[in-house]
Each structure stands twice: as structure tokens, then as C-alpha cells.
Design a protein around this motif. Structure first.
Motif, PDB file in Angstrom:
ATOM      1  N   THR A   1      40.348  95.420 -56.679  1.00 36.76           N
ATOM      2  CA  THR A   1      41.173  94.545 -57.509  1.00 36.76           C
ATOM      3  C   THR A   1      42.568  94.520 -56.899  1.00 36.76           C
ATOM      4  O   THR A   1      43.135  95.582 -56.620  1.00 36.76           O
ATOM      5  CB  THR A   1      41.268  95.069 -58.959  1.00 36.76           C
ATOM      6  OG1 THR A   1      39.959  95.197 -59.495  1.00 36.76           O
ATOM      7  CG2 THR A   1      42.088  94.130 -59.831  1.00 36.76           C
ATOM      8  N   ILE A   2      43.103  93.330 -56.668  1.00 37.03           N
ATOM      9  CA  ILE A   2      44.452  93.203 -56.125  1.00 37.03           C
ATOM     10  C   ILE A   2      45.257  92.283 -57.040  1.00 37.03           C
ATOM     11  O   ILE A   2      44.858  91.145 -57.286  1.00 37.03           O
ATOM     12  CB  ILE A   2      44.455  92.588 -54.708  1.00 37.03           C
ATOM     13  CG1 ILE A   2      43.589  93.400 -53.768  1.00 37.03           C
ATOM     14  CG2 ILE A   2      45.882  92.509 -54.172  1.00 37.03           C
ATOM     15  CD1 ILE A   2      43.454  92.792 -52.392  1.00 37.03           C
ATOM     16  N   GLU A   3      46.373  92.803 -57.543  1.00 40.65           N
ATOM     17  CA  GLU A   3      47.242  91.975 -58.368  1.00 40.65           C
ATOM     18  C   GLU A   3      48.029  91.006 -57.491  1.00 40.65           C
ATOM     19  O   GLU A   3      48.390  91.324 -56.357  1.00 40.65           O
ATOM     20  CB  GLU A   3      48.237  92.843 -59.145  1.00 40.65           C
ATOM     21  CG  GLU A   3      47.657  93.506 -60.361  1.00 40.65           C
ATOM     22  CD  GLU A   3      48.728  94.172 -61.212  1.00 40.65           C
ATOM     23  OE1 GLU A   3      48.360  94.578 -62.319  1.00 40.65           O
ATOM     24  OE2 GLU A   3      49.880  94.301 -60.803  1.00 40.65           O
ATOM     25  N   GLN A   4      48.321  89.827 -58.043  1.00 40.51           N
ATOM     26  CA  GLN A   4      49.130  88.840 -57.323  1.00 40.51           C
ATOM     27  C   GLN A   4      50.508  89.432 -57.070  1.00 40.51           C
ATOM     28  O   GLN A   4      51.122  89.994 -57.974  1.00 40.51           O
ATOM     29  CB  GLN A   4      49.235  87.568 -58.157  1.00 40.51           C
ATOM     30  CG  GLN A   4      49.955  86.452 -57.450  1.00 40.51           C
ATOM     31  CD  GLN A   4      49.903  85.154 -58.236  1.00 40.51           C
ATOM     32  OE1 GLN A   4      49.162  85.028 -59.194  1.00 40.51           O
ATOM     33  NE2 GLN A   4      50.690  84.198 -57.821  1.00 40.51           N
ATOM     34  N   GLY A   5      50.956  89.350 -55.821  1.00 40.89           N
ATOM     35  CA  GLY A   5      52.260  89.894 -55.456  1.00 40.89           C
ATOM     36  C   GLY A   5      52.167  91.145 -54.598  1.00 40.89           C
ATOM     37  O   GLY A   5      53.139  91.530 -53.959  1.00 40.89           O
ATOM     38  N   ALA A   6      51.001  91.787 -54.579  1.00 43.12           N
ATOM     39  CA  ALA A   6      50.819  92.965 -53.727  1.00 43.12           C
ATOM     40  C   ALA A   6      50.865  92.538 -52.264  1.00 43.12           C
ATOM     41  O   ALA A   6      50.468  91.425 -51.929  1.00 43.12           O
ATOM     42  CB  ALA A   6      49.483  93.641 -54.040  1.00 43.12           C
ATOM     43  N   GLU A   7      51.355  93.430 -51.392  1.00 42.66           N
ATOM     44  CA  GLU A   7      51.411  93.136 -49.961  1.00 42.66           C
ATOM     45  C   GLU A   7      50.532  94.120 -49.206  1.00 42.66           C
ATOM     46  O   GLU A   7      50.699  95.326 -49.350  1.00 42.66           O
ATOM     47  CB  GLU A   7      52.847  93.246 -49.440  1.00 42.66           C
ATOM     48  CG  GLU A   7      53.774  92.179 -49.976  1.00 42.66           C
ATOM     49  CD  GLU A   7      55.191  92.334 -49.458  1.00 42.66           C
ATOM     50  OE1 GLU A   7      55.417  93.109 -48.498  1.00 42.66           O
ATOM     51  OE2 GLU A   7      56.087  91.689 -50.019  1.00 42.66           O
ATOM     52  N   VAL A   8      49.590  93.594 -48.435  1.00 39.09           N
ATOM     53  CA  VAL A   8      48.714  94.439 -47.628  1.00 39.09           C
ATOM     54  C   VAL A   8      48.711  93.913 -46.201  1.00 39.09           C
ATOM     55  O   VAL A   8      48.419  92.735 -45.970  1.00 39.09           O
ATOM     56  CB  VAL A   8      47.268  94.460 -48.179  1.00 39.09           C
ATOM     57  CG1 VAL A   8      46.383  95.332 -47.305  1.00 39.09           C
ATOM     58  CG2 VAL A   8      47.241  94.949 -49.622  1.00 39.09           C
ATOM     59  N   ASP A   9      49.065  94.783 -45.249  1.00 36.66           N
ATOM     60  CA  ASP A   9      49.031  94.425 -43.836  1.00 36.66           C
ATOM     61  C   ASP A   9      47.941  95.284 -43.198  1.00 36.66           C
ATOM     62  O   ASP A   9      48.176  96.426 -42.828  1.00 36.66           O
ATOM     63  CB  ASP A   9      50.391  94.693 -43.176  1.00 36.66           C
ATOM     64  CG  ASP A   9      50.418  94.255 -41.722  1.00 36.66           C
ATOM     65  OD1 ASP A   9      49.422  93.667 -41.255  1.00 36.66           O
ATOM     66  OD2 ASP A   9      51.428  94.514 -41.048  1.00 36.66           O
ATOM     67  N   GLY A  10      46.732  94.748 -43.153  1.00 34.70           N
ATOM     68  CA  GLY A  10      45.593  95.493 -42.625  1.00 34.70           C
ATOM     69  C   GLY A  10      44.323  94.715 -42.886  1.00 34.70           C
ATOM     70  O   GLY A  10      44.357  93.611 -43.430  1.00 34.70           O
ATOM     71  N   ARG A  11      43.203  95.301 -42.492  1.00 33.23           N
ATOM     72  CA  ARG A  11      41.918  94.640 -42.672  1.00 33.23           C
ATOM     73  C   ARG A  11      41.208  95.219 -43.896  1.00 33.23           C
ATOM     74  O   ARG A  11      41.330  96.393 -44.191  1.00 33.23           O
ATOM     75  CB  ARG A  11      41.039  94.834 -41.440  1.00 33.23           C
ATOM     76  CG  ARG A  11      41.593  94.113 -40.215  1.00 33.23           C
ATOM     77  CD  ARG A  11      40.793  94.457 -38.997  1.00 33.23           C
ATOM     78  NE  ARG A  11      40.918  95.900 -38.761  1.00 33.23           N
ATOM     79  CZ  ARG A  11      40.336  96.556 -37.790  1.00 33.23           C
ATOM     80  NH1 ARG A  11      39.552  95.930 -36.950  1.00 33.23           N
ATOM     81  NH2 ARG A  11      40.517  97.849 -37.636  1.00 33.23           N
ATOM     82  N   PHE A  12      40.434  94.372 -44.562  1.00 31.23           N
ATOM     83  CA  PHE A  12      39.611  94.788 -45.690  1.00 31.23           C
ATOM     84  C   PHE A  12      38.155  94.834 -45.246  1.00 31.23           C
ATOM     85  O   PHE A  12      37.701  93.929 -44.551  1.00 31.23           O
ATOM     86  CB  PHE A  12      39.731  93.789 -46.843  1.00 31.23           C
ATOM     87  CG  PHE A  12      41.055  93.834 -47.540  1.00 31.23           C
ATOM     88  CD1 PHE A  12      41.253  94.687 -48.614  1.00 31.23           C
ATOM     89  CD2 PHE A  12      42.101  93.027 -47.133  1.00 31.23           C
ATOM     90  CE1 PHE A  12      42.472  94.725 -49.265  1.00 31.23           C
ATOM     91  CE2 PHE A  12      43.322  93.061 -47.767  1.00 31.23           C
ATOM     92  CZ  PHE A  12      43.509  93.909 -48.840  1.00 31.23           C
ATOM     93  N   ALA A  13      37.427  95.871 -45.651  1.00 31.72           N
ATOM     94  CA  ALA A  13      36.001  95.939 -45.360  1.00 31.72           C
ATOM     95  C   ALA A  13      35.313  96.738 -46.454  1.00 31.72           C
ATOM     96  O   ALA A  13      35.805  97.795 -46.855  1.00 31.72           O
ATOM     97  CB  ALA A  13      35.757  96.605 -44.005  1.00 31.72           C
ATOM     98  N   PRO A  14      34.171  96.257 -46.949  1.00 32.90           N
ATOM     99  CA  PRO A  14      33.407  97.050 -47.911  1.00 32.90           C
ATOM    100  C   PRO A  14      32.949  98.349 -47.257  1.00 32.90           C
ATOM    101  O   PRO A  14      32.709  98.389 -46.050  1.00 32.90           O
ATOM    102  CB  PRO A  14      32.205  96.162 -48.251  1.00 32.90           C
ATOM    103  CG  PRO A  14      32.542  94.812 -47.739  1.00 32.90           C
ATOM    104  CD  PRO A  14      33.547  94.976 -46.661  1.00 32.90           C
ATOM    105  N   ASN A  15      32.804  99.418 -48.046  1.00 38.67           N
ATOM    106  CA  ASN A  15      32.378 100.712 -47.510  1.00 38.67           C
ATOM    107  C   ASN A  15      31.045 100.628 -46.785  1.00 38.67           C
ATOM    108  O   ASN A  15      30.845 101.273 -45.772  1.00 38.67           O
ATOM    109  CB  ASN A  15      32.288 101.756 -48.632  1.00 38.67           C
ATOM    110  CG  ASN A  15      33.655 102.271 -49.018  1.00 38.67           C
ATOM    111  OD1 ASN A  15      34.549 102.381 -48.198  1.00 38.67           O
ATOM    112  ND2 ASN A  15      33.822 102.578 -50.285  1.00 38.67           N
ATOM    113  N   ALA A  16      30.125  99.802 -47.252  1.00 37.40           N
ATOM    114  CA  ALA A  16      28.806  99.684 -46.625  1.00 37.40           C
ATOM    115  C   ALA A  16      28.928  99.216 -45.179  1.00 37.40           C
ATOM    116  O   ALA A  16      28.168  99.626 -44.314  1.00 37.40           O
ATOM    117  CB  ALA A  16      27.926  98.722 -47.414  1.00 37.40           C
TER     118      ALA A  16
END
Length: 121
Positions: free
Chosen positions: A91-106
Motif C-alpha cells: 500500500t502506498i499513500e499518495q505523496g510518498a517518494e520511492v526511488d527504486g524498483r518494486f518486485a513481489p517477493n515471489a
């Protein structure tokens, strides 16, 4: 609280240099320079973590510089994350800043298979 559960708080005035391994749930308002492994992590808005985070569940509101691996991950709007994120539920709230890649654990486990093992089949 159940007899087996514990909760630890690292206050805003505390700075820890080194890795933290806890079977407890952690609430961190201070500064951590090291990796954190715990059952559940709640990070305050003013908190700074420089290192990897591994937790069953994590609720991040501060700054994290490092990779994050969590089964259930909530990134609040005040969070600033610089690193890759691995999750089962996100879950990511609007306004959060993420500099990186997202990947499911699987997907992590699939990447770990060497190409030579796949070619041998």
C-alpha cells in the motif's frame, strides 16, 4: 497484550550504529545506521534508517536508504525511500517518494535460479 508478544520503542533522541535483530515488534523514531530484521516495524516520520529492512510487516513514514523486504508493506505519504522494495502486499499513500524498483517477493526466488540450471533441464 499476549504473553508471548513484546514491543520495543527506539526514541527520537536515540541513534544506533549497527544491525538490529529483534523477534519483537519495533517502533523507531530515532536514527538507525545498520540493517533491521524484526517481526513488525513501525517507523515514525522523523526517523532515518540507513540499511536494509526485513520484516513480516512494515509501516514506513520516515526516510529509508536501503532495500526493503516485507510481507505486508505500507508506505505512508511522508516516507522517502531510496532502495528496492520487495513485498507480498503493498500500500502506498499518495505523496510518498520511492526511488527504486518494486518486485513481489515471489519474483525474487525466480531471479535466484542460475541460468545454467535452467539450461540443463
Amino acid at each position: 497484550m499476549a504473553s508471548g508478544s513484546t514491543f520495543s520503542v527506539i526514541g527520537a533522541d536515540v541513534t544506533i550504529t549497527g544491525n538490529i535483530n529483534a523477534s519483537a515488534d519495533l517502533h523507531i523514531d530515532g536514527t538507525i545506521d545498520g540493517d533491521i530484521t524484526c517481526a513488525s516495524l513501525v517507523q515514525g516520520e522523523k526517523s532515518i534508517i540507513s540499511g536494509a529492512v526485513i520484516a513480516e510487516s512494515a509501516r514506513l513514514a520516515g526516510k529509508v536508504s536501503g532495500s526493503i523486504t516485507a510481507r505486508e508493506l505500507v508506505i505512508l505519504k511522508s516516507a522517502r525511500i531510496d532502495g528496492d522494495v520487495h513485498y507480498d502486499a503493498l500500500t502506498i499513500e499518495q505523496g510518498a517518494e520511492v526511488d527504486g524498483r518494486f518486485a513481489p517477493n515471489a519474483r525474487q526466488a525466480v531471479k535466484a535460479v542460475p541460468a545454467t540450471a535452467v539450461a540443463a533441464e
